[in-house]
Motif scaffolding. Structure first.
Motif, short mmCIF file in Angstrom:
data_model
loop_
_atom_site.label_atom_id
_atom_site.label_comp_id
_atom_site.label_asym_id
_atom_site.label_seq_id
_atom_site.Cartn_x
_atom_site.Cartn_y
_atom_site.Cartn_z
N LEU A 67 19.53 -5.00 9.91
CA LEU A 67 19.28 -5.38 8.43
C LEU A 67 17.93 -4.27 7.80
N SER A 68 18.23 -4.06 6.59
CA SER A 68 16.91 -3.32 6.11
C SER A 68 15.83 -4.03 5.71
N ILE A 69 14.73 -3.82 6.05
CA ILE A 69 13.46 -4.62 5.96
C ILE A 69 12.46 -3.78 5.53
N CYS A 70 11.65 -4.57 4.47
CA CYS A 70 10.41 -3.75 3.97
C CYS A 70 9.63 -4.71 3.95
N ILE A 71 8.30 -4.09 4.50
CA ILE A 71 7.04 -4.93 4.66
C ILE A 71 6.00 -4.37 3.92
N TRP A 72 4.98 -5.21 3.32
CA TRP A 72 3.86 -4.61 2.55
C TRP A 72 2.98 -6.11 2.27
N ASN A 73 1.54 -5.73 2.10
CA ASN A 73 0.74 -6.55 1.70
C ASN A 73 0.23 -6.32 0.02
N THR A 74 0.35 -7.49 -0.74
CA THR A 74 -0.08 -7.15 -2.16
C THR A 74 -1.69 -6.62 -2.27
N TYR A 89 -0.56 -11.66 -0.84
CA TYR A 89 0.76 -12.26 -0.25
C TYR A 89 1.24 -11.12 0.97
N ASN A 90 1.70 -11.54 1.82
CA ASN A 90 2.48 -10.80 2.69
C ASN A 90 3.88 -10.84 2.42
N LEU A 91 4.21 -9.64 2.06
CA LEU A 91 5.88 -9.79 1.72
C LEU A 91 6.80 -9.11 2.57
N VAL A 92 7.82 -9.59 3.04
CA VAL A 92 8.78 -9.20 3.87
C VAL A 92 9.96 -9.28 2.78
N GLU A 93 10.73 -7.92 2.78
CA GLU A 93 11.78 -8.11 1.62
C GLU A 93 12.96 -7.55 2.76
N VAL A 94 13.96 -8.10 2.25
CA VAL A 94 15.19 -7.86 3.31
C VAL A 94 16.56 -8.19 2.52
N GLU A 146 8.95 5.32 4.75
CA GLU A 146 8.89 5.02 6.20
C GLU A 146 7.56 5.89 6.75
N ILE A 147 6.65 5.12 7.24
CA ILE A 147 5.48 5.46 7.63
C ILE A 147 5.25 5.25 9.27
N ASN A 148 5.48 5.86 10.07
CA ASN A 148 5.25 5.90 11.56
C ASN A 148 6.44 4.87 12.15
N GLY A 149 7.53 4.96 11.60
CA GLY A 149 8.60 3.98 11.81
C GLY A 149 8.70 2.73 11.07
N ILE A 150 7.83 2.54 10.09
CA ILE A 150 7.69 1.10 9.41
C ILE A 150 8.24 1.44 8.07
N THR A 151 9.03 0.52 7.51
CA THR A 151 9.66 0.77 6.13
C THR A 151 8.80 0.10 5.30
N THR A 152 8.22 0.53 4.42
CA THR A 152 7.09 -0.10 3.51
C THR A 152 7.41 0.33 1.97
#
Length: 222
Positions: A67-74, A89-94, A146-152
């Motif tokens: 799955l393509s997942i993007c994570i971030w916080n407002t 909010y902690n947002l997890v987009e998928v 992608e930052i250090n393996g994390i998609t944001t």
């Protein structure tokens, strides 16, 4: 202005503004302050990621590797705001097909999570929860990084999301949104073409173009 006038004494101010705008967009020069520029492209934007976000992202990718997942916080938006909200909010987009599975995975871990909440649900429940997580749709071709393996998120995505989702980003609307856009363009290199492509995917391209012109980003008076 003086440079262009030295080449053509009859050049109009509007023409100079447009030429400067094009040079900025092409990365030839970068605005460093009002009326001042330097050669080269501007600073890239990189949102902060907490240890909790990094850890959870890795768990999600282990459980849902395809799955393509993007994570971030407002909270990252505060950098551009005058009035600092105290609710984030902690947002997890998928991708659409993975939304429910990811939601139940988080719920089973006793994480306060909501699946694509409506404006009414946000007002009545989500806003009363400390550090809530929201699972929402990751629009296809969203501008992520992608930052250090994390998609944001990229800054282009943040700005377009604020513009398109007033109910989720209610603290960032009105004059505050104007401030966010102007501050973001002053501090970082932003691809407006990338913003408009993403806005088109969200069926808001024309509205965004009008808004950008209204806040004088396209033809700012230098």
């Amino acid at each position: 202005m003086d440079f262009f006038c030295s080449k053509d004494q009859e050049v109009k101010a509007t023409t100079v503004n447009w030429r400067i705008y094009k040079l900025v967009q092409e990365g030839i020069i970068t605005r460093v302050s009002r009326g001042e520029f330097k050669l080269g492209f501007g600073k890239s934007y990189s949102p902060g990621l907490s240890n909790q976000q990094i850890s959870l992202y890795r768990k999600l990718k282990t459980e849902f590797p395809f799955l393509s997942i993007c994570i971030w916080n407002t909270s990252v938006i505060n950098e551009f705001m005058l009035h600092q909200p105290g609710r984030f909010y902690n947002l997890v987009e998928v991708e659409k097909e993975g939304m429910e599975s990811l939601f139940y995975f988080l719920k089973d871990k006793n994480i306060p999570v909501y699946l694509d909440p409506t404006p009414e649900l946000i007002r009545r429940y989500v806003n009363d929860v400390k550090d809530p997580w929201i699972v929402k749709l990751l629009v296809t071709e969203s501008p992520t990084q992608e930052i250090n393996g994390i998609t944001t998120v990229t800054l282009e995505k943040i700005l377009v999301d604020i513009f398109c989702e007033a109910f989720l980003f209610d603290a960032q609307q009105g004059s505050e949104m104007d401030q966010i856009f102007k501050e973001a363009f002053e501090k970082y290199a932003i691809s407006e073409s990338k913003m408009l492509r993403y806005a088109s995917r969200r069926r808001k391209k024309q509205e965004l173009e009008i808004y950008l012109k209204e806040i004088s980003i396209y033809r700012q008076q230098f």
